[in-house]
Design a protein around this motif. Sequence first.
Motif, PDB file in Angstrom:
ATOM      1  N   ASP A 178      27.082 -30.709 -19.750  1.00 21.11           N
ATOM      2  CA  ASP A 178      26.640 -32.063 -19.398  1.00 21.11           C
ATOM      3  C   ASP A 178      25.256 -32.086 -18.749  1.00 21.11           C
ATOM      4  O   ASP A 178      24.415 -32.930 -19.070  1.00 21.11           O
ATOM      5  CB  ASP A 178      27.670 -32.730 -18.473  1.00 21.11           C
ATOM      6  CG  ASP A 178      28.966 -33.053 -19.203  1.00 21.11           C
ATOM      7  OD1 ASP A 178      28.918 -33.166 -20.450  1.00 21.11           O
ATOM      8  OD2 ASP A 178      30.010 -33.190 -18.540  1.00 21.11           O
ATOM      9  N   SER A 179      25.015 -31.170 -17.812  1.00 24.02           N
ATOM     10  CA  SER A 179      23.751 -31.208 -17.070  1.00 24.02           C
ATOM     11  C   SER A 179      22.561 -30.894 -17.975  1.00 24.02           C
ATOM     12  O   SER A 179      21.524 -31.574 -17.913  1.00 24.02           O
ATOM     13  CB  SER A 179      23.797 -30.234 -15.892  1.00 24.02           C
ATOM     14  OG  SER A 179      23.982 -28.911 -16.351  1.00 24.02           O
ATOM     15  N   ILE A 180      22.684 -29.852 -18.800  1.00 28.67           N
ATOM     16  CA  ILE A 180      21.585 -29.499 -19.708  1.00 28.67           C
ATOM     17  C   ILE A 180      21.380 -30.600 -20.736  1.00 28.67           C
ATOM     18  O   ILE A 180      20.244 -30.988 -21.051  1.00 28.67           O
ATOM     19  CB  ILE A 180      21.864 -28.150 -20.405  1.00 28.67           C
ATOM     20  CG1 ILE A 180      21.969 -27.025 -19.370  1.00 28.67           C
ATOM     21  CG2 ILE A 180      20.799 -27.834 -21.435  1.00 28.67           C
ATOM     22  CD1 ILE A 180      22.297 -25.678 -19.966  1.00 28.67           C
ATOM     23  N   TYR A 181      22.480 -31.140 -21.258  1.00 28.82           N
ATOM     24  CA  TYR A 181      22.390 -32.208 -22.259  1.00 28.82           C
ATOM     25  C   TYR A 181      21.684 -33.430 -21.682  1.00 28.82           C
ATOM     26  O   TYR A 181      20.837 -34.043 -22.342  1.00 28.82           O
ATOM     27  CB  TYR A 181      23.795 -32.580 -22.740  1.00 28.82           C
ATOM     28  CG  TYR A 181      23.827 -33.682 -23.775  1.00 28.82           C
ATOM     29  CD1 TYR A 181      23.612 -33.399 -25.121  1.00 28.82           C
ATOM     30  CD2 TYR A 181      24.056 -35.005 -23.406  1.00 28.82           C
ATOM     31  CE1 TYR A 181      23.635 -34.405 -26.074  1.00 28.82           C
ATOM     32  CE2 TYR A 181      24.072 -36.022 -24.344  1.00 28.82           C
ATOM     33  CZ  TYR A 181      23.865 -35.711 -25.681  1.00 28.82           C
ATOM     34  OH  TYR A 181      23.886 -36.702 -26.621  1.00 28.82           O
ATOM     35  N   LYS A 182      21.997 -33.761 -20.430  1.00 28.47           N
ATOM     36  CA  LYS A 182      21.377 -34.922 -19.796  1.00 28.47           C
ATOM     37  C   LYS A 182      19.872 -34.710 -19.628  1.00 28.47           C
ATOM     38  O   LYS A 182      19.077 -35.633 -19.838  1.00 28.47           O
ATOM     39  CB  LYS A 182      22.036 -35.177 -18.436  1.00 28.47           C
ATOM     40  CG  LYS A 182      21.509 -36.407 -17.726  1.00 28.47           C
ATOM     41  CD  LYS A 182      22.231 -36.632 -16.403  1.00 28.47           C
ATOM     42  CE  LYS A 182      21.674 -37.864 -15.682  1.00 28.47           C
ATOM     43  NZ  LYS A 182      22.351 -38.091 -14.385  1.00 28.47           N
ATOM     44  N   SER A 183      19.474 -33.478 -19.250  1.00 29.93           N
ATOM     45  CA  SER A 183      18.046 -33.185 -19.074  1.00 29.93           C
ATOM     46  C   SER A 183      17.286 -33.290 -20.393  1.00 29.93           C
ATOM     47  O   SER A 183      16.168 -33.809 -20.446  1.00 29.93           O
ATOM     48  CB  SER A 183      17.862 -31.786 -18.485  1.00 29.93           C
ATOM     49  OG  SER A 183      18.475 -31.684 -17.214  1.00 29.93           O
ATOM     50  N   ILE A 184      17.908 -32.798 -21.474  1.00 32.33           N
ATOM     51  CA  ILE A 184      17.233 -32.787 -22.777  1.00 32.33           C
ATOM     52  C   ILE A 184      17.137 -34.186 -23.369  1.00 32.33           C
ATOM     53  O   ILE A 184      16.155 -34.524 -24.034  1.00 32.33           O
ATOM     54  CB  ILE A 184      17.966 -31.821 -23.730  1.00 32.33           C
ATOM     55  CG1 ILE A 184      17.737 -30.376 -23.277  1.00 32.33           C
ATOM     56  CG2 ILE A 184      17.496 -31.999 -25.174  1.00 32.33           C
ATOM     57  CD1 ILE A 184      18.511 -29.353 -24.039  1.00 32.33           C
TER      58      ILE A 184
END
Length: 439
Positions: free
Chosen positions: A214-220
């Motif tokens: 979730d965190s990486i996806y949100k940043s991208i």
Amino acid sequence: MDQMKEKFAKLLLGEDMSGGGTGVSSALALSNAITNLAASVFGEQSRLEPMSTERKARWRKEMAWLLSVTDHIVELVPSHQKNKDGSDMEIMVTKQRNDLLMNIPALRTLDRMLIDGLDTFKDQTEFYYLSKDASDSEKGNNKREDDKWWLPTVKVPPDGLSEAARKNLQVQKECVTQVLKAAMAINAQLLSEMEIPESYIESLPKNGRASLGDSIYKSITDEFFDPDQFLSSMDLSSEHKILDLKNRIEASIVIWKRKMHQKDSKSWGSGVSMEKRELFEERVEIILHLIKHRFPGLPQSSLDISKIEYNKDVGQAVLESYSRILESLAHTVMSRIEDVIRADLLTQDPPESNPTKDDSRPNSVHAGDDSESTNAQTLSDLLTWTTDQNDNEDQTEPQLETPKENNDQKHLTKLNMLITKKISYLESLGGLRSPTSRH
């Protein structure tokens, strides 16, 4: 001859010495043979010194055996034949497959540049190495504090190296940098052309978000995205964590490319346009590009291992393994050169050493660094070794077979003469050929 027979007998058995099993494929057997040969010949390369005559002879002899297989990987091309009566007739003749015809001479050139570079340190007497058992007082402020604690400590004179020695180190560093970039580019191109195995695809999660987290996806997927800021926010403190991030990103690229090709929008939701999907995919490819160039010594990812294991193309297997071991050796030689440069910097005043110290990072090759701005054009050029150079074969092949020169600049000039057209590095990452060939 007996050694060669034994070598090829093992390859024919597919590494199954009992003869009772199926063994591995010929492609994987050759790939493993090249990898194992490099490991036994080069080893850790813990010192900046020439290879011994025996090791050099063994390397060249056994690599010639293994590369000889590619002489028989051919394709049919049209040619003209003149008959006795003077008439012309078009016939089909065999020619070595184009990717092999282009890349094997190029890889041989890179191989020769690395070994010749090591030979320049044959009679140097300005720096030396302490034994592993040396005391801390002997090591002084040059004591290793990184994870390579077992490597010997390099020592230079109290007043530092001579100008001639420093100049030679910089020349060799620039040469090895070009070899490293070229080997990385060739290897990345070859891996992108290999088919993605069904076993890897079946192991992937259902969507890119599940792969990234979730965190990486949100940043991208955020409206404002900065790849450098993204990497600085990630925990890249260990090789394991860097490799895990690389695995997640490569998996998401494969998932998204397949979904876009299949026009499957269910897992994305109705609010995500095709343009945004392409934007997100481009962002993760940029991150992957930065990771590969900032950490060139990183182990192979799950996708790369899977491709190599299930690849059946013998020519691709030879090129991939050859470029991979040259990339690894170039990275190791680069680290040994920077060990000596670092030891020399410690003998100088801080104001003089600080600017150069930033340029001597052993574990990073930054594509955007100011210190490498002069090499940027060469890297872009070296990325053009592709199989689309049919029109220039007659000019390129003789240049590759030119006898070796003593001047490193002449080596680089010969490499740059291979250039015929520009391609984008990002276009070679996670190409559509593998996942779409099944649909």
